[in-house]
Design an enzyme around this catalytic site. Structure first.
Site, PDB file in Angstrom:
ATOM      1  N   LYS A  56      14.171  17.699  85.583  1.00 27.30           N
ATOM      2  CA  LYS A  56      13.140  18.413  84.809  1.00 27.30           C
ATOM      3  C   LYS A  56      13.775  19.520  83.970  1.00 27.30           C
ATOM      4  O   LYS A  56      14.517  20.360  84.489  1.00 27.30           O
ATOM      5  CB  LYS A  56      12.125  19.006  85.780  1.00 27.30           C
ATOM      6  N   CYS A  94       6.109  16.617  84.353  1.00 26.04           N
ATOM      7  CA  CYS A  94       5.061  17.642  84.455  1.00 26.04           C
ATOM      8  C   CYS A  94       5.035  18.664  83.312  1.00 26.04           C
ATOM      9  O   CYS A  94       4.614  18.344  82.216  1.00 26.04           O
ATOM     10  CB  CYS A  94       5.179  18.322  85.811  1.00 26.04           C
ATOM     11  N   GLU A 103       5.212  13.698  90.757  1.00 27.69           N
ATOM     12  CA  GLU A 103       6.252  14.727  90.874  1.00 27.69           C
ATOM     13  C   GLU A 103       6.401  15.153  92.344  1.00 27.69           C
ATOM     14  O   GLU A 103       5.406  15.228  93.070  1.00 27.69           O
ATOM     15  CB  GLU A 103       5.846  15.944  90.033  1.00 27.69           C
TER      16      GLU A 103
HETATM   17  O1  KGT Z   1       7.013  23.334  93.391  1.00 24.88           O
HETATM   18  C1  KGT Z   1       7.575  22.248  93.585  1.00 24.88           C
HETATM   19  O2  KGT Z   1       8.117  21.929  94.655  1.00 24.88           O
HETATM   20  C2  KGT Z   1       7.639  21.273  92.465  1.00 24.88           C
HETATM   21  N1  KGT Z   1       7.258  21.829  91.213  1.00 24.88           N
HETATM   22  C3  KGT Z   1       5.979  21.865  90.768  1.00 24.88           C
HETATM   23  O3  KGT Z   1       5.058  21.411  91.405  1.00 24.88           O
HETATM   24  C4  KGT Z   1       5.793  22.500  89.417  1.00 24.88           C
HETATM   25  C5  KGT Z   1       6.113  23.977  89.546  1.00 24.88           C
HETATM   26  S1  KGT Z   1       5.035  24.869  90.668  1.00 24.88           S
HETATM   27  N2  KGT Z   1       4.456  22.300  88.887  1.00 24.88           N
HETATM   28  C6  KGT Z   1       4.244  22.200  87.572  1.00 24.88           C
HETATM   29  O4  KGT Z   1       5.159  22.156  86.764  1.00 24.88           O
HETATM   30  C7  KGT Z   1       2.779  22.172  87.130  1.00 24.88           C
HETATM   31  C8  KGT Z   1       2.616  22.289  85.635  1.00 24.88           C
HETATM   32  C9  KGT Z   1       1.214  22.556  85.250  1.00 24.88           C
HETATM   33  O5  KGT Z   1       0.304  22.532  86.056  1.00 24.88           O
HETATM   34  C10 KGT Z   1       0.906  22.885  83.844  1.00 24.88           C
HETATM   35  O6  KGT Z   1       1.763  22.708  82.937  1.00 24.88           O
HETATM   36  O7  KGT Z   1      -0.223  23.322  83.605  1.00 24.88           O
END
Ligand code: KGT
Length: 308
Positions: free
Chosen positions: A119, A160, A41
Site C-alpha cells: 500500500k 483502500c 484489506e
Molecule cells: O489498520 C490496519 O491494520 C490496516 N489498515 C487499515 O485498515 C487502514 C488504516 S486504519 N484503513 C484505511 O485505509 C481506510 C481508508 C478509508 O476508510 C478512507 O479512505 O476513507
C-alpha cells in the site's frame, strides 16, 4: 474471466479469519466458478491494537524465490492450486522487520506467487466523527506500482486509501491495466459518503474495471467498537456497479467483459486527449505568470513538453 469479490467480517483471531476466508472462497468457487477471487484489506487481522497486528504478521519469502511462507500465505497458495484459480489475497500484514507493511500477494492457478504490492498511501487522518487514524505509526509505505497478467487481462494493484489518489489509477492504466483491485477496510464514517462515488470515479476516469473486496461489520480496537462499511463491488469501465455484496459476509461475482473495455475506450478516448494536450498541470500549478484580481498560468513549453 469471472471474478468474485469476497466480503469478510474479520477480527483479531487470526485462525478464525483464515477459516472464514477459506470457507467464503470455497463457497464462491462452488457457486459461481470464478477464475479469480479477491479478498479484503488485512483479511488476516482487523483491530486488536498493535499487539494483534504484530502477532498476525507474516514475513514473506523473498519475491520470486518460490519458498514457503506463513500460514495465511500458504493457505492462499493452497486455495489457488486446489481450485485452479487466481487468488488475489486482498492484503496481509507483512512483517518487514522494523515496520509492518500492508501487502497484497497474488497466486496463479499453479500456486506460484506472481505479484506483490505494498500500500502506497497510508491512512493518517481524522474521521468526521473525530476518530483518529495513524496507519504510518505501524506500517511502512510501499514504493512500487504493480500490474500482473491473468487470463489475458492486465490487472493493477492498489489498496483502500489509495482510491483517493487518482494519479495512481491513471499510471496503472498507462501501464496497461484493464482492471484494478482496491481491497479495503473502509470506515463506516467515510464509506457512507465516499465509497461508491470514489469507486465509480476511478472506474470512469481510468476506464478500468474496479474490483473492491471490503471488510464489513464491527471490530474491536483498544476497547472501542469500530464499524467498517462493506459494500464490496465490481464497477465496469463506464462506472456502472455491475455486482455488489449486501450487508453481512458473502461475495459477488461479475464477468470482466473485454469488449466493454474496448468500446468505452474507443468511443471516449480520454487517454489520447490527455496525451494530445500534454499539460503537466502539477508543474503549471507551481508557477504564476500573471497575478492581479485573476491569476493566470500560460500553458507554454515549460509545462507542455514536446512529444517525445
Ligand atoms: O489498520 C490496519 O491494520 C490496516 N489498515 C487499515 O485498515 C487502514 C488504516 S486504519 N484503513 C484505511 O485505509 C481506510 C481508508 C478509508 O476508510 C478512507 O479512505 O476513507
Amino acid at each position: 474471466m469471472r471474478v468474485s469479490v469476497i466480503q469478510m467480517n474479520q477480527g483479531s483471531d487470526k485462525a478464525a479469519n483464515l477459516e472464514q476466508a477459506r470457507r467464503l472462497v470455497e463457497a464462491a468457487v462452488e457457486a459461481d466458478r470464478p477464475g479469480l477471487v479477491t479478498l479484503p484489506e488485512t483479511w488476516t487481522n482487523l483491530g486488536g491494537g498493535r499487539e494483534s497486528r504484530r502477532l498476525a504478521a507474516e514475513a514473506l519469502p523473498p519475491e520470486g524465490s518460490g519458498a514457503a511462507g506463513g500460514p495465511a500465505y500458504e493457505m492462499l497458495r493452497g486455495l489457488a492450486r486446489r481450485h485452479g484459480i487466481h487468488v488475489h489475497g486482498g492484503s496481509m500484514i507483512e512483517d518487514g522487520g522494523e515496520k509492518l507493511f500492508n501487502t497484497t500477494v497474488v497466486f496463479d492457478p499453479a500456486g506460484g506467487e506472481i505479484a506483490r504490492y505494498r500500500k502506497i498511501h497510508l491512512f493518517d487522518i481524522t474521521g468526521p466523527d473525530g476518530t483518529g487514524y495513524r496507519e504510518s505509526a505501524l506500517y511502512g509505505a510501499g514504493d512500487r506500482l504493480v500490474t500482473f497478467e491473468a487470463g489475458g487481462v492486465t490487472f493493477g494493484c492498489t489498496i483502500c486509501y489509495d482510491i483517493r489518489f487518482a494519479e495512481e489509477y491513471l499510471a496503472l492504466r498507462r501501464l496497461g491495466a484493464e482492471a484494478i483491485f482496491v481491497p479495503s477496510n473502509f470506515t463506516l464514517q467515510t464509506g457512507k459518503d465516499h465509497w461508491e462515488v470514489l469507486m465509480k470515479a476511478r472506474a470512469i476516469e481510468s476506464q478500468c474495471w474496479i474490483l473492491a473486496a471490503a471488510s464489513w461489520g464491527q471490530y474491536e480496537e483498544r476497547g472501542a467498537t469500530r464499524s467498517v462499511y462493506g459494500h464490496s463491488l465490481v464497477a465496469d469501465p463506464w462506472g456502472h456497479v455491475v455486482a455488489k455484496v449486501s450487508d453481512g459476509t458473502g461475495w459477488a461475482t461479475a464477468r470482466i467483459d473485454r469488449a466493454v473495455t474496448a468500446r468505452v475506450r474507443r468511443d471516449m478516448p480520454v487517454l489520447e486527449h490527455r496525451a494530445a494536450r500534454r499539460v503537466d498541470f502539477e508543474a503549471a500549478a507551481r508557477r504564476v505568470d500573471f497575478e492581479g484580481a485573476a491569476r493566470r498560468v500560460d500553458l507554454d513549453a515549460a509545462v507542455r513538453p514536446a512529444t517525445p
